[in-house]
Motif scaffolding. Structure first.
Motif, PDB file in Angstrom:
ATOM      1  N   GLU A 300       0.817  -1.208   0.000  1.00  0.00           N
ATOM      2  CA  GLU A 300       0.000   0.000   0.000  1.00  0.00           C
ATOM      3  C   GLU A 300       0.854   1.262   0.000  1.00  0.00           C
ATOM      4  O   GLU A 300       0.388   2.335  -0.384  1.00  0.00           O
ATOM      5  CB  GLU A 300      -0.922  -0.022   1.225  1.00  0.00           C
ATOM      6  N   GLU A 301       2.103   1.139   0.433  1.00  0.00           N
ATOM      7  CA  GLU A 301       3.012   2.289   0.501  1.00  0.00           C
ATOM      8  C   GLU A 301       4.095   2.236  -0.575  1.00  0.00           C
ATOM      9  O   GLU A 301       5.073   2.963  -0.516  1.00  0.00           O
ATOM     10  CB  GLU A 301       3.652   2.335   1.892  1.00  0.00           C
ATOM     11  N   THR A 302       3.899   1.349  -1.565  1.00  0.00           N
ATOM     12  CA  THR A 302       4.874   1.162  -2.633  1.00  0.00           C
ATOM     13  C   THR A 302       4.460   1.956  -3.872  1.00  0.00           C
ATOM     14  O   THR A 302       3.301   1.950  -4.269  1.00  0.00           O
ATOM     15  CB  THR A 302       4.991  -0.340  -2.991  1.00  0.00           C
ATOM     16  N   LYS A 303       5.425   2.632  -4.495  1.00  0.00           N
ATOM     17  CA  LYS A 303       5.138   3.502  -5.635  1.00  0.00           C
ATOM     18  C   LYS A 303       4.659   2.715  -6.852  1.00  0.00           C
ATOM     19  O   LYS A 303       3.722   3.122  -7.528  1.00  0.00           O
ATOM     20  CB  LYS A 303       6.394   4.310  -5.986  1.00  0.00           C
ATOM     21  N   ASN A 304       5.308   1.609  -7.153  1.00  0.00           N
ATOM     22  CA  ASN A 304       4.965   0.815  -8.332  1.00  0.00           C
ATOM     23  C   ASN A 304       4.922  -0.663  -7.949  1.00  0.00           C
ATOM     24  O   ASN A 304       5.877  -1.408  -8.187  1.00  0.00           O
ATOM     25  CB  ASN A 304       5.993   1.046  -9.436  1.00  0.00           C
ATOM     26  N   PRO A 305       3.821  -1.128  -7.347  1.00  0.00           N
ATOM     27  CA  PRO A 305       3.758  -2.503  -6.835  1.00  0.00           C
ATOM     28  C   PRO A 305       4.043  -3.569  -7.888  1.00  0.00           C
ATOM     29  O   PRO A 305       4.695  -4.571  -7.608  1.00  0.00           O
ATOM     30  CB  PRO A 305       2.313  -2.616  -6.313  1.00  0.00           C
ATOM     31  N   GLY A 306       3.562  -3.364  -9.127  1.00  0.00           N
ATOM     32  CA  GLY A 306       3.741  -4.372 -10.168  1.00  0.00           C
ATOM     33  C   GLY A 306       5.192  -4.666 -10.475  1.00  0.00           C
ATOM     34  O   GLY A 306       5.543  -5.798 -10.815  1.00  0.00           O
ATOM     35  N   ARG A 307       6.057  -3.691 -10.360  1.00  0.00           N
ATOM     36  CA  ARG A 307       7.483  -3.898 -10.597  1.00  0.00           C
ATOM     37  C   ARG A 307       8.242  -4.127  -9.303  1.00  0.00           C
ATOM     38  O   ARG A 307       9.090  -5.028  -9.205  1.00  0.00           O
ATOM     39  CB  ARG A 307       8.066  -2.671 -11.310  1.00  0.00           C
ATOM     40  N   ASP A 308       7.947  -3.309  -8.298  1.00  0.00           N
ATOM     41  CA  ASP A 308       8.787  -3.275  -7.101  1.00  0.00           C
ATOM     42  C   ASP A 308       8.620  -4.498  -6.203  1.00  0.00           C
ATOM     43  O   ASP A 308       9.599  -4.990  -5.631  1.00  0.00           O
ATOM     44  CB  ASP A 308       8.469  -2.016  -6.283  1.00  0.00           C
ATOM     45  N   ILE A 309       7.399  -5.018  -6.063  1.00  0.00           N
ATOM     46  CA  ILE A 309       7.163  -6.113  -5.122  1.00  0.00           C
ATOM     47  C   ILE A 309       7.825  -7.414  -5.560  1.00  0.00           C
ATOM     48  O   ILE A 309       8.513  -8.052  -4.753  1.00  0.00           O
ATOM     49  CB  ILE A 309       5.653  -6.293  -4.876  1.00  0.00           C
TER      50      ILE A 309
END
Length: 579
Positions: A300-309
């Motif tokens: 929820e606090e990640t800028k770009n979940p699709g790439r970053d997670i």
């Protein structure tokens, strides 16, 4: 029976359209804890208790949807969490969450008593299990990027009741995990000061042996961590980043200096207790990998979940597994397994090979690492509790996000107080075994939920296919991931479930009894409070929908199908997928 409730819209005066008044994050009135209709009077409560079977059936059959978790649940925290994290932050959060007490304490314990030098293979087995679980988490975290982590994923695919059982064990996982690390922090601090760990603990003679060594230092460390965690997520990330770099440098030193003093004869016999010892140790050493799921709560606090997670989760787990195996190899080459110290194995091992000064470097590095674990754990556990409270299964007061800091202050403080109580009393061995059961259980449910997500979609999967076995042989996938998908479905999640069940079978009976007692306790809470609060909240929103002329989505045979009003024709009866 309605699918999950939607958002609470606030008017200009601070009142919600559903009748729930907006409150500040510091308020502590009754309505902050039990605002639901069932708790307005004793008469209402008695009526609710009598309706328990019906309400339970409703909650078992109810499924949430992706948009509910992503949009509607978040609205109940009154303020948004700040999107400040990228893949680099998540990767260091992942390593900071995992590399701590497990490797620096449990390695010695399991090598000495259970696995011998074959503890290396134990780390490989538990690492494979953890990596399979990581893959399952990544797809959910990308598709449903909310603070609820596995709780939110299970609400969508397995329903409210299963999600709550998992939620209780998720909270236990975090409380016990941080309590165990806090007590280990005291052990290495004592080593740094040339004392035994119990020299810094208070002996309570009226308690049983495993609960009698009170640890005030662990409580003090947790209090400091609490202050840092409530101030800022980005500041926590930066502190974790610095601490983790120092920690990795120390780990590299341990490996290089340790292998320079290696004696290959210490690897004979390699597996003194046979294969059973290897797998028994794997089940306990799974504790060393616990914490990566905290990264999913930061979606929820990640800028770009699709790439970053995916990068953050998978990358941190691969690096961690390699480091764990190298550290286990190094320790058992430095000392015969039966001489390895159970409390501070690496420090004592260096002392045994004539590098007494190195134990201070090891102890300092271990303290840095465990501080990171405590910090990431505090951040992750608060976000789990926040999302659970958004559903009113826990008091909604715990869902409030502070407007200034953008962090869930109430949930953070409550979870760390509970952690401090466990850390004050409980022995590490008891904590680690109980934690492994809860974690393996939850990870298996997430893997099962992933299979269901891919193969069973309301309005897409036919009635014939719904009852089909042998998924990979005959049943086409009903859903494809939009951005990031787990490879080799259903093989990979099935393998995750299989290895988790196998490791569960290696844990002792006493730990399962404690697990059963805890599960019984959370069920008592659920039937007395959580069930009725979440049921009332769902029905309140359904009533609001009905007043607006919107038809409600219904549950049929465990699937969520929707009768939606066609805006152009006014017709009813179109069926849509669950998400």
């Amino acid at each position: 029976m309605g699918v999950e409730e939607g958002s609470v819209i606030l008017d200009e005066e601070g009142s919600s359209s559903s009748g729930v008044r907006r409150r500040g994050s510091c308020s502590c009135s009754k309505d902050d804890f039990l605002p639901e209709e069932s708790f307005k009077s004793w008469g209402n409560y008695v009526k609710a208790i009598k309706e328990t079977p019906y309400r339970l059936t409703d909650r078992i059959m109810t499924r949430s949807v992706d948009s509910t978790e992503i949009v509607d649940m978040k609205a109940r925290s009154q303020h948004e969490m700040k999107k400040t994290l990228n893949w680099w932050d998540l990767m260091w959060f992942g390593m900071g969450a995992v590399i701590g007490a497990g490797i620096f304490v449990l390695t010695g314990l399991e090598a000495n008593e259970v696995a011998g030098p074959a503890v290396l293979l134990s780390y490989v087995v538990s690492g494979v299990s953890a990596l399979l679980s990581v893959f399952c988490y990544t797809e959910f975290a990308v598709e449903i990027p909310v603070a609820g982590g596995s709780f939110a994923y299970l609400r969508v695919e397995l329903g409210d009741f299963v999600a709550f059982i998992a939620a209780g064990n998720i909270l236990l996982e975090y409380i016990i995990g941080n309590a165990a690390v806090a007590r280990s922090w005291t052990s290495y601090f004592a080593t740094l000061c040339n004392y035994q760990a119990n020299d810094f603990r208070i002996k309570a003679h009226g308690l049983t042996e495993e609960y009698s060594h009170l640890d005030p230092i662990a409580v003090g460390v947790l209090a400091i961590i609490c202050v840092i965690a409530v101030l800022s997520t980005k500041a926590s990330s930066r502190l974790n980043y610095v601490a983790s770099i120092v920690h990795i440098i120390v780990i590299i030193f341990i490996i290089i200096a340790g292998l320079a003093n290696a004696n290959t004869s210490n690897y004979t016999p390699f597996a003194p207790h046979g294969p059973r010892g290897i797998f028994q140790a794997s089940a306990v050493l799974f504790f060393a990998y616990v914490g990566f799921d905290a990264v999913s709560t930061m979606a929820e606090e990640t800028k770009n979940p699709g790439r970053d997670i995916p990068i953050g989760l998978v990358g941190s787990m691969v690096v961690t597994t390699i480091l764990y195996c190298l550290l286990a190899l190094t320790l058992c080459l430095m000392q015969p397994y039966y001489q390895i110290d159970k409390e501070a194995p690496f420090s004592v091992a260096f002392e045994a090979v004539g590098m007494g000064w190195a134990k201070y470097v090891v102890a300092a590095g271990a303290l840095k690492g465990m501080t990171s674990v405590l910090l990431v754990g505090a951040v992750g556990q608060a976000r789990y509790l926040t999302h659970i409270a958004r559903t009113h299964m826990m008091p909604p007061w715990l869902a409030q996000v502070n407007e200034k800091t953008g962090t869930p202050v109430n949930a953070t403080i409550v979870m760390l107080v509970a952690t401090a109580v466990f850390a004050l009393f409980s022995d590490l061995d008891i904590l680690s075994k109980l934690l492994s059961i809860s974690t393996l259980f939850i990870f298996s449910l997430v893997a099962l939920a992933l299979i269901i997500r891919r193969y069973y979609v309301s309005g897409v999967t036919s009635n014939v296919n719904r009852s089909t076995f042998g998924l990979w042989a005959s049943l086409p996938q009903a859903r494809r991931p939009k951005i990031w998908g787990v490879p080799l479905v259903p093989w990979l999640p099935s393998a995750s479930i299989g290895i988790n069940m196998f490791l569960l079978g290696s844990i002792d009976r006493a730990s399962f009894k404690r697990f059963g007692l805890w599960t019984g306790a959370i069920l008592v809470y659920y039937f007395l409070f959580g069930l009725h609060a979440s049921y009332d909240t769902a029905k309140e929103f359904e009533k609001k929908q009905s007043e607006d002329g919107t038809k409600l989505r219904k549950v049929e045979e465990g699937d969520v199908s929707s009768a939606v009003k066609d805006e152009s024709s006014g017709a009813i009866g179109s069926t849509v997928p669950k998400s």
